[in-house]
Design a protein around this motif. Structure first.
Motif, PDB file in Angstrom:
ATOM      1  N   SER A 203      -8.267  -1.621  14.169  1.00 32.65           N
ATOM      2  CA  SER A 203      -7.961  -0.396  13.423  1.00 32.65           C
ATOM      3  C   SER A 203      -9.244   0.336  13.019  1.00 32.65           C
ATOM      4  CB  SER A 203      -7.139  -0.753  12.176  1.00 32.65           C
ATOM      5  OG  SER A 203      -7.002   0.367  11.340  1.00 32.65           O
TER       6      SER A 203
ATOM      7  N   SER B 224       0.180   2.053  13.545  1.00 34.58           N
ATOM      8  CA  SER B 224       1.205   3.093  13.379  1.00 34.58           C
ATOM      9  C   SER B 224       1.458   3.875  14.668  1.00 34.58           C
ATOM     10  CB  SER B 224       0.804   4.057  12.250  1.00 34.58           C
ATOM     11  OG  SER B 224      -0.467   4.623  12.507  1.00 34.58           O
TER      12      SER B 224
ATOM     13  N   GLU C 229       0.851  -1.193   0.000  1.00 29.96           N
ATOM     14  CA  GLU C 229       0.000   0.000   0.000  1.00 29.96           C
ATOM     15  C   GLU C 229       0.888   1.245   0.000  1.00 29.96           C
ATOM     16  OE1 GLU C 229      -3.250   0.258  -0.194  1.00 29.96           O
ATOM     17  OE2 GLU C 229      -3.663  -1.902  -0.164  1.00 29.96           O
TER      18      GLU C 229
ATOM     19  N   PRO D 153      -4.560   3.907  12.055  1.00 27.89           N
ATOM     20  CA  PRO D 153      -4.090   3.274  10.809  1.00 27.89           C
ATOM     21  C   PRO D 153      -3.127   2.102  11.085  1.00 27.89           C
ATOM     22  CG  PRO D 153      -2.988   5.383  11.135  1.00 27.89           C
ATOM     23  CD  PRO D 153      -3.994   5.263  12.247  1.00 27.89           C
ATOM     24  N   ILE D 154      -3.056   1.220  10.084  1.00 29.44           N
ATOM     25  CA  ILE D 154      -2.147   0.061  10.145  1.00 29.44           C
ATOM     26  C   ILE D 154      -0.939   0.359   9.267  1.00 29.44           C
ATOM     27  CG2 ILE D 154      -1.924  -2.405   9.610  1.00 29.44           C
ATOM     28  CD1 ILE D 154      -4.983  -2.594  10.021  1.00 29.44           C
ATOM     29  N   ARG D 155       0.254   0.002   9.763  1.00 30.38           N
ATOM     30  CA  ARG D 155       1.471   0.256   8.978  1.00 30.38           C
ATOM     31  C   ARG D 155       1.396  -0.488   7.633  1.00 30.38           C
ATOM     32  NH1 ARG D 155       5.512   2.298  12.383  1.00 30.38           N
ATOM     33  NH2 ARG D 155       5.071   2.012  14.610  1.00 30.38           N
ATOM     34  N   ARG D 156       1.714   0.239   6.547  1.00 28.86           N
ATOM     35  CA  ARG D 156       1.579  -0.326   5.205  1.00 28.86           C
ATOM     36  C   ARG D 156       2.655  -1.373   4.886  1.00 28.86           C
ATOM     37  NH1 ARG D 156       5.123   2.132   1.634  1.00 28.86           N
ATOM     38  NH2 ARG D 156       6.265   3.916   2.468  1.00 28.86           N
ATOM     39  N   GLU D 157       3.826  -1.317   5.600  1.00 31.16           N
ATOM     40  CA  GLU D 157       4.949  -2.229   5.284  1.00 31.16           C
ATOM     41  C   GLU D 157       4.878  -3.547   6.056  1.00 31.16           C
ATOM     42  OE1 GLU D 157       6.378   0.082   8.877  1.00 31.16           O
ATOM     43  OE2 GLU D 157       5.195   0.468   7.085  1.00 31.16           O
TER      44      GLU D 157
ATOM     45  N   GLU E  89       0.210   4.148   1.357  1.00 29.35           N
ATOM     46  CA  GLU E  89       0.178   4.857   2.645  1.00 29.35           C
ATOM     47  C   GLU E  89      -0.557   4.004   3.687  1.00 29.35           C
ATOM     48  OE1 GLU E  89      -3.713   7.620   1.807  1.00 29.35           O
ATOM     49  OE2 GLU E  89      -1.748   8.394   1.194  1.00 29.35           O
ATOM     50  N   ASP E  90      -0.362   4.356   4.969  1.00 26.68           N
ATOM     51  CA  ASP E  90      -1.020   3.613   6.046  1.00 26.68           C
ATOM     52  C   ASP E  90      -2.540   3.750   5.923  1.00 26.68           C
ATOM     53  OD1 ASP E  90       1.519   3.187   6.818  1.00 26.68           O
ATOM     54  OD2 ASP E  90       1.450   4.397   8.654  1.00 26.68           O
ATOM     55  N   GLN E  91      -3.251   2.633   6.099  1.00 23.42           N
ATOM     56  CA  GLN E  91      -4.711   2.626   5.938  1.00 23.42           C
ATOM     57  C   GLN E  91      -5.394   2.247   7.249  1.00 23.42           C
ATOM     58  OE1 GLN E  91      -6.413   3.144   2.999  1.00 23.42           O
ATOM     59  NE2 GLN E  91      -4.607   3.422   1.690  1.00 23.42           N
TER      60      GLN E  91
END
Length: 775
Positions: free
Chosen positions: A688, A770, A588, A694-698, A590-592
């Motif tokens: 979340s 995040s 992603e 938000p959840i970290r995208r990585e 960005e963080d979602q």
């Protein structure tokens, strides 16, 4: 003791010959020293000493190579032959013993002690003479090789010692036995020995006669059979059956003898051959029996190939044919090493499990090449009749052996590499369960005695190296899986795919499409782009098809005369393959909020799974969409229950389930999804969405959840991690109990990713959200 005196005479060594006193004999002399000894004797008093060599193969004997007792003889005549040899006539005079030996370079000179026979002519002598003569007469009558005149001349001899010598010279004795009689100086003792020898020879002749009569009877029976067969042949010819089966029976008999069957199988084959001979050719039974005998003869019973136990060569072949796959290569080399030490190892039963296109079948072929064994492949996909494995009973029309025996016939040896392809795709129905029939084939404790319904005789499969391939181990019955050594082959990493394309796929396609290395060059960046944006698979089949497309388009360009050399780069790749087919390998941007990245295991390798959670006003309804299986639905329910019990700690309204409807969706709704590893992903997406964090995208995650928030281990970690790497994720959250599986992940991937081991959902939220999971 007899009177003795000494004499100096030249010596003539004899090869394979012996002269007794009073014997007159022709000799051919060719050796230089022997010729010189004869000439010396002719110059002196015509006397020469003859003794025999112990070993006839020695051309230049020394004193040690000669018997010490021989015969003093007189040379009566000497004649030179055209071929250079000399023929002499000698007469034996006395037994003599070498007292001293001298090598005069030209010839041997010896001093010999002479022995005269001391004859007493007492009663014992006369009795021995009569017995000896009587036995000799009986021997002549039985042997029929000695004339009656010989007996008459021997009967006229009055001296006992001389009679014993003459009779010995006519008997078919070994040189060693004749020498023993020559060395017996005492006359009585000599006669006793000759009597014993003639008695033994008579016994031998009696046995020969009995054997001869037995052979004669056997020949008479054979002649009778031959006569009857000729009659039968004539009758068959009159009936219009052409030549009948006579020639065919003889040919089959020879084949059975040469097949190397065990005795019990050979007995069965001959029993069936006897039946075949008696059954008329017009009978349907005749063809059935003939077909059965042909199968018995065609099977390898003892023929084998010698394993090439050179481990360095085997390793080189495996590395040439396949990039990576270290575990399988190591297992094959271990097998070779153990066989080299024991020289009597049963064939192992390996199962290469993994997604399509990772090289399972071609690896089995390479294993056969590295072992120097014959290779045979049998596909089990779609087999659902037990008779396909065990064969049909011969009572059925069109009966034939099962695929295992058919494969052994094709292999031609008892120790091939036997590939059972797609063993997970066997199914069962009313005709039986073929996977149950495979239990005997793949059990090292039973397969030395494999029983096929058609062959009916036990067949030894213990020397065969069985290799099975499977895409999905879950569909293989437990007892069958237990008999195999499972070696899992996961999907390839991007780096491995690039290597495989450069070293194997591209050179192969260039050759198959009539190109050369000078006409087409595909840069590494173009290969990597093809891997990422034009294929989505664990193996390399689709990748090979893309390379084939590039080669075909290159061939068209060259034939059209547009260019002489084509270079494919990342920039011009779309000209050959069109627009990218997949948005693949990207996390992603960005963080979602409410979107967590899960890791899934599929039959084509690993994949990433976006789990989305949507919150809307309502009355606490929980909706699950995306064609989820029962296990995945239960994971969602468990995650939901856990979050309700911990709502306050997680910063969520305690009564959220009364005010809101919750919708959990996994995209690609047409694709069925199931499995016990999405629990923590669903829980993270729910927290979340409900808390707005938000959840970290990585971050990617995998793990099952309990109602108390514990994280349970999962399977397929290597495949899941590879998919995370392909998707561009840099951190993977996984259960603590899976720490042992991290070593299976390729080092290049391990170095680029961070692994977080967790045992509770609280730890998952800490790393996934995040804001560190804080309310």
């Amino acid at each position: 003791m007899a009177e003795t005196n000494e004499k100096d005479v030249p010596l003539l060594p004899l090869r394979g010959l012996l002269v007794y006193p009073t014997m007159v004999l022709h000799l051919d002399v060719g050796r230089e020293k022997s010729v010189q000894a004869l000439e010396k004797a002719m110059v002196d008093d015509h006397l020469i000493f003859l003794t025999t060599q112990k070993d006839i193969s020695i051309d230049e004997p020394s004193e040690e190579d000669l018997y010490t007792i021989g015969t003093l003889t007189r040379v009566k005549q000497m004649l030179k032959l055209p071929n250079g040899t000399i023929r002499v006539l000698v007469e034996g005079l006395n037994r003599a013993k070498i007292v001293s030996f001298e090598d005069l370079d030209d010839y041997f000179s010896v001093t010999v002690e002479l022995f005269e026979d001391k004859e007493t002519k007492d009663v014992e002598d006369q009795a021995l003479m009569r017995t000896m003569l009587d036995y000799f007469e009986q021997y002549i009558k039985m042997s029929k090789k000695i004339s009656a005149e010989t007996y008459s001349s021997v009967a006229d001899i009055e001296e006992p010692g001389r009679m014993a010598d003459i009779i010995s010279s006519h008997l078919p004795l070994k040189l060693k036995d004749k020498q023993e009689i020559l060395e017996t100086i005492d006359v009585k003792e000599r006669m006793s020995k000759v009597v014993d020898i003639i008695h033994n020879e008579k016994e031998v002749l009696n046995l020969e006669k009995k054997i001869g009569q037995r052979v004669k009877r056997s020949m008479e029976r054979t002649q009778k059979e031959y006569y009857l067969r000729e009659q039968m042949k004539a009758i068959q010819k009159e009936l219009g059956e052409k030549e009948g089966k006579t020639g065919e029976i003889a040919e089959l008999t020879e084949k059975i003898e040469l097949a190397g069957m065990p005795e019990n199988v050979k007995a069965t084959a001959f029993r069936e051959l006897d039946r075949y001979e008696k059954v008329p050719s017009s009978s349907a039974e005749s063809a059935v029996i003939r077909n059965y005998i042909d199968w018995l003869v065609a099977l390898p019973w003892t023929k084998r190939t010698d394993d090439d136990l050179d481990i360095d060569r085997a390793e080189k072949i495996l590395n040439e044919d396949h990039y990576g796959l270290e575990k399988v290569k190591e297992r094959v080399l271990e097998y070779l090493a153990v066989q080299k030490l024991t020289n009597s190892l049963k064939g192992p039963i390996l199962c290469l499990a993994g997604p399509p296109g990772v090289g399972k079948t071609s690896l089995a072929r390479s294993i056969a090449r590295s072992l120097n064994r014959n290779f045979i492949r049998v596909s089990l996909g779609g087999v659902r009749d037990e008779s396909e494995i065990r064969g049909h009973r011969r009572t059925y029309v069109g009966a034939m052996p099962g695929r295992i025996i058919q494969g052994m016939k094709k292999a031609g040896t008892i120790n091939p590499v036997f590939l059972l392809d797609e063993i997970d795709k066997m199914s069962s129905d009313f005709r039986g369960d073929p996977s149950a029939a495979m239990l005997e084939v793949l059990d090292p404790e039973q397969n030395y005695n494999f029983s096929d319904h058609y062959i009916e005789e036990p067949y030894d499969l213990s020397k065969v190296m069985f290799i099975a391939t499977a895409n999905n181990l879950a569909t293989i019955p437990g007892p069958l899986r237990d008999r195999m050594e499972i070696i899992t082959i996961a999907g390839y990493t991007e780096i491995e795919k690039v290597h495989i394309t450069k070293d194997h796929l591209l050179p192969k396609q260039i050759k198959e499409n009539g190109l050369s290395k000078g006409t087409l060059q595909v840069r590494e960046d173009a290969i990597l782009k093809t891997v990422r944006y034009y294929t989505r698979e664990a193996g390399v089949r689709s990748l090979e098809r893309q390379m084939a497309t590039i080669c075909r388009k290159t061939a068209k360009i060259i034939v059209a005369g547009e260019k002489k050399k084509v270079v494919v780069t990342e920039k011009n790749l779309e000209e050959f393959l069109g627009k990218p087919k997949f948005r693949y390998g990207q996390a992603e941007l960005e963080d979602q909020v409410g979107v967590a990245t899960g890791l899934a295991y599929t039959t084509v390798g690993g994949d990433t799974l976006q789990i989305e959670v949507s919150i809307s006003p309502g009355k606490g309804k929980l909706v699950l969409t995306g064609k989820l299986g029962d296990v995945m639905k239960e994971s969602a329910q468990a995650a939901f229950s856990y979050i309700r019990s911990k709502a306050e700690e997680l910063g969520i309204e305690p009564d959220f389930h009364e005010k809101h409807d919750i919708h959990i969706h996994v995209p690609e709704g047409a694709v069925p999804k199931d499995g016990p590893s999405a629990g923590i992903t669903i829980a993270t997406a729910l927290v979340s969405a409900l808390s707005g964090r938000p959840i970290r995208r990585e971050v990617g995650m995998t793990g099952e959840i309990t109602l108390r928030g514990r994280v349970l281990p999962i399977g397929g970690l290597k495949e899941k991690t590879l998919s995370a790497h392909r998707a561009g994720l840099t951190k993977v959250i996984l259960p603590k109990d899976n720490e042992k599986d991290i070593d299976d992940i390729p080092e290049s991937v391990r170095n680029e990713m961070q692994f977080v081991l967790v045992s509770h959902v609280d730890e998952v939220l800490k790393h996934a959200l995040s804001d560190g999971g804080r309310a």
